[in-house]
Scaffold this active site. Structure first.
Site, short mmCIF file in Angstrom:
data_model
loop_
_atom_site.label_atom_id
_atom_site.label_comp_id
_atom_site.label_asym_id
_atom_site.label_seq_id
_atom_site.Cartn_x
_atom_site.Cartn_y
_atom_site.Cartn_z
CG ASN A 161 -0.71 -6.95 -1.50
OD1 ASN A 161 -1.29 -7.57 -2.39
ND2 ASN A 161 -1.24 -6.79 -0.29
CD GLU A 171 -4.79 -7.84 1.56
OE1 GLU A 171 -5.66 -7.09 2.05
OE2 GLU A 171 -3.57 -7.64 1.69
CG HIS A 203 -9.99 -5.59 0.48
ND1 HIS A 203 -10.25 -6.75 1.18
CD2 HIS A 203 -8.68 -5.31 0.67
CE1 HIS A 203 -9.14 -7.14 1.79
NE2 HIS A 203 -8.17 -6.29 1.49
CD GLU A 263 -2.86 -1.17 2.40
OE1 GLU A 263 -2.69 -0.35 3.31
OE2 GLU A 263 -3.80 -1.99 2.36
CG ASP A 312 -12.91 -8.60 1.38
OD1 ASP A 312 -12.73 -7.68 0.56
OD2 ASP A 312 -12.49 -8.55 2.56
C1 XIL Z 1 -6.59 -6.20 8.02
C2 XIL Z 1 -6.95 -7.37 8.92
O1 XIL Z 1 -7.86 -8.20 8.22
C3 XIL Z 1 -7.55 -6.87 10.19
O2 XIL Z 1 -7.73 -7.96 11.10
C4 XIL Z 1 -6.68 -5.82 10.84
O3 XIL Z 1 -7.32 -5.27 11.96
C5 XIL Z 1 -6.35 -4.71 9.86
O4 XIL Z 1 -5.77 -5.28 8.70
N1 XIL Z 1 -5.10 -4.53 3.45
C6 XIL Z 1 -4.13 -5.38 3.92
C7 XIL Z 1 -4.44 -6.27 5.06
O5 XIL Z 1 -3.06 -5.48 3.32
O6 XIL Z 1 -3.31 -6.49 5.86
C8 XIL Z 1 -5.55 -5.71 5.92
O7 XIL Z 1 -5.87 -6.68 6.91
C9 XIL Z 1 -6.75 -5.38 5.06
C10 XIL Z 1 -6.39 -4.34 4.04
#
Ligand code: XIL
Length: 452
Positions: free
Chosen positions: A212, A278, A249, A170, A280
C-alpha cells in the site's frame, strides 16, 4: 498419484464470492446482489449495496473512538461493507511495548464490522511511521526479527477475520528516484518487504496480502514505476503478494490524473488485485470522485474503494472537507456522483479472465510516449518504459526537429541526429527530452523498446 489444483481460497469481493473466510460478508454480498446479473443496470441505494452488485466493496476508515457517536455509526452501518481501522491496527497500537500485544480497540472495530456483515481490511503490519518508541530506536537484525515477530503475531491474532492486509505501507521514496524510502526497516536490508510478506502468508494464508502506498496514482511518476517494478519482481520470483493498494489522497499538490486508470490496469496486468484504499479529495469535487470510481469499475481486478473517513469532521484532513458526508452527516454532491457511478458500472467476469505472464517476454518491453510542456519554440516529451529495468528505447523526431536536452537516461545519436537511442542509467523507468520544433510540431515516435 493424482495431482489436484489447489483452490485459491483467498477472498473475492463479488456477489459470487467464494471464500473460506469472511463468510458473513460473502453472504451479505450475495444477498444484496442476488437479483442482479453482472453488467445489468441497477439502482442500489447505498454505497456498499451498489458496489456489491458490481462485484466490489465500498469501505471506509473507522476510528474505534467514534463508534459510540450514533450519527457516525448510523452512516457506517447503512452505507459501507468494508472497514479499515484508521489507527487501531498500527504497530504503536498493537505492540506498544515489545512483546506485549494490545488488540482491544482493533477487536472492537473488527467485531462491530463482522457482526454486521462488513469485511475488514487490516492496516498495517510493517511501516516506518507510527512505530512505538521501542521499535523506532531499534536497528539491524534485532529490528528485523522484531518486525517479523510483529507481523506473525498480529496476522495470527486476526487470522480469518481480515480479508486483506496492507502488509507493508509506504516503503518508497517521493521524488524522482523511484527508489525505496530510507527508514530503519529499509536499513535492515532490501529484502525486508518480501520477508514481511512471507511471514504474513505463513500466519494467515487466507488473507490477501497487499502493498500500500501514496503518490503512486500517476502512471508516469518515478515512485509509481518503482512500486510497479517491485511488484513485477515479486510476482516473477513467487513472493506472496496478491494486491496493491493505492491510498489516493488527492489534493492540490497531488491531484487526480487522467492516467489513473492506466495505473490501476497496468498493475492489475501483473497478476495482482488493485484496491483504492484511502480515498479523499480536497474539496470533494463530484466529478473527481466519479472518475475515481469509474476508473476502478473499468478494471476487472479493482476490488473496491475505501474512503478515509465518513464525515468531513472525521477526516485526518478535515480542513480540506474531502469526504462524502458533511460534518452533520449529510450526503454531499460527491456522494450522489459516487452512487451513480457505482450503479452505472459493470461487474467483472469471475474469475478474472486474464492471468498475465508473471515474467515479461524476454527481450521486449513497452515504451509509451506522453506529451509534456509546450513552449513557443519547443516541447517536452516523457517516455515510460514497462517490462524491463535495463532497457534501450529508440525514438525518432521529424527533421528539422532537433532534440536539445534529455533527462533520466543515457542518449546516443545516429548520424542524422534525428534518431535517439536512450539507454537506462539506473534512475528509473521514465526518461524525458526536449525537442526544438524548428517549425514542425509532429510528435516524436517510439520505434522500439528492447530489454537487455
Ligand atoms: C492517518 C490517520 O488518518 C490519522 O488519524 C493519524 O494521525 C495518522 O495516520 N497513510 C496511511 C494512513 O496509510 O495510515 C494514514 O492515516 C494516512 C496516510
Amino acid at each position: 498419484m493424482i495431482e489436484r489444483c489447489q483452490e485459491d481460497t483467498r477472498p473475492r469481493f463479488g456477489p459470487r464470492a467464494r471464500t473460506a473466510v469472511g463468510l458473513a460478508a460473502a453472504a451479505l454480498l450475495a444477498a444484496t446482489s442476488a437479483a442482479f446479473l453482472p453488467g445489468t443496470a441497477s439502482a442500489g441505494t447505498t454505497l456498499g449495496a451498489s458496489a456489491a452488485e458490481k462485484g466490489r466493496y465500498f469501505g471506509t476508515a473507522v476510528a474505534a473512538s467514534r463508534l459510540s457517536d450514533s450519527t457516525y455509526s448510523t452512516i457506517l452501518n447503512r452505507e459501507f461493507n468494508m472497514v479499515t481501522p484508521e489507527n487501531e491496527m498500527k504497530i504503536d497500537a498493537t505492540e506498544p511495548q515489545q512483546g506485549r500485544f494490545s488488540y482491544g480497540a482493533a477487536d472492537q472495530i473488527v467485531n462491530h464490522a463482522r457482526s454486521r456483515g462488513m469485511s475488514v481490511r487490516g492496516h498495517t503490519l510493517a511501516w516506518h511511521s507510527q512505530q512505538p518508541p521501542w521499535m523506532e530506536s531499534m536497528s539491524g537484525s534485532a529490528l528485523r526479527s522484531a518486525m517479523l515477530n510483529h507481523v506473525t503475531q498480529v496476522a495470527t491474532h486476526f487470522r480469518g477475520q481480515v480479508v486483506a492486509w496492507d502488509v507493508v505501507n509506504e516503503a518508497f521514496a517521493d521524488g524522482s528516484s523511484g527508489a525505496r524510502r530510507d527508514s530503519n526497516l529499509q536499513r535492515t536490508g532490501n529484502d525486508w518487504i518480501e520477508a514481511a510478506f512471507r511471514a504474513a502468508r505463513a500466519a494467515d494464508p487466507g488473507a490477501k496480502l497487499c502493498y500500500n502506498d501514496y503518490n503512486t496514482d500517476n502512471w508516469t511518476h518515478a515512485k509509481t514505476q518503482g512500486v510497479y517494478n517491485m511488484v513485477r519482481d515479486f510476482k516473477s520470483r513467487g513472493v506472496p503478494i496478491d494486491c496493491v493498494g493505492f491510498q489516493s489522497h488527492f489534493n492540490n499538490d497531488s491531484p487526480y490524473v487522467s492516467n489513473y486508470r492506466t495505473t490501476l490496469s497496468s498493475f492489475a496486468a501483473l497478476g495482482v488485485d488493485v484496491q483504492v484504499t484511502e480515498l479523499d479529495i480536497q474539496g470533494a469535487p463530484a466529478n473527481t470522485y466519479r472518475s475515481v470510481v469509474e476508473d476502478c469499475l473499468a478494471v476487472a481486478r479493482c476490488n473496491g474503494v475505501t474512503v478515509w473517513g465518513i464525515r468531513d469532521s472525521d477526516s485526518w484532513r478535515a480542513s480540506q472537507t474531502p469526504l462524502l458526508f458533511n460534518s452533520s452527516g449529510q450526503k454531499k454532491a460527491a456522494y450522489d456522483a459516487v452512487l451513480a457511478a457505482l450503479n452505472n458500472g459493470t461487474a467483472p467476469t469471475d474469475p478474472p479472465t486474464t492471468t498475465p505472464p508473471t515474467t515479461p517476454p524476454s527481450g521486449s518491453c513497452t515504451a509509451t510516449l506522453q506529451d509534456g510542456t509546450r513552449w513557443g519554440d519547443r516541447f517536452n516529451s516523457s517516455v515510460t518504459v514497462s517490462g524491463a529495468s535495463n532497457w534501450t528505447v529508440v525514438v525518432a523526431v521529424t527533421p528539422p526537429q532537433k532534440v536539445s536536452s534529455t533527462w533520466s537516461g543515457s542518449p546516443s545519436w545516429d548520424t542524422s541526429g534525428n534518431v535517439m537511442t536512450m539507454r537506462s542509467n539506473g534512475s528509473g523507468n521514465v526518461f524525458g527530452f526536449t525537442t526544438m520544433a524548428n517549425g514542425n510540431w509532429n510528435r516524436p515516435v517510439v520505434q522500439s523498446c528492447t530489454a537487455s
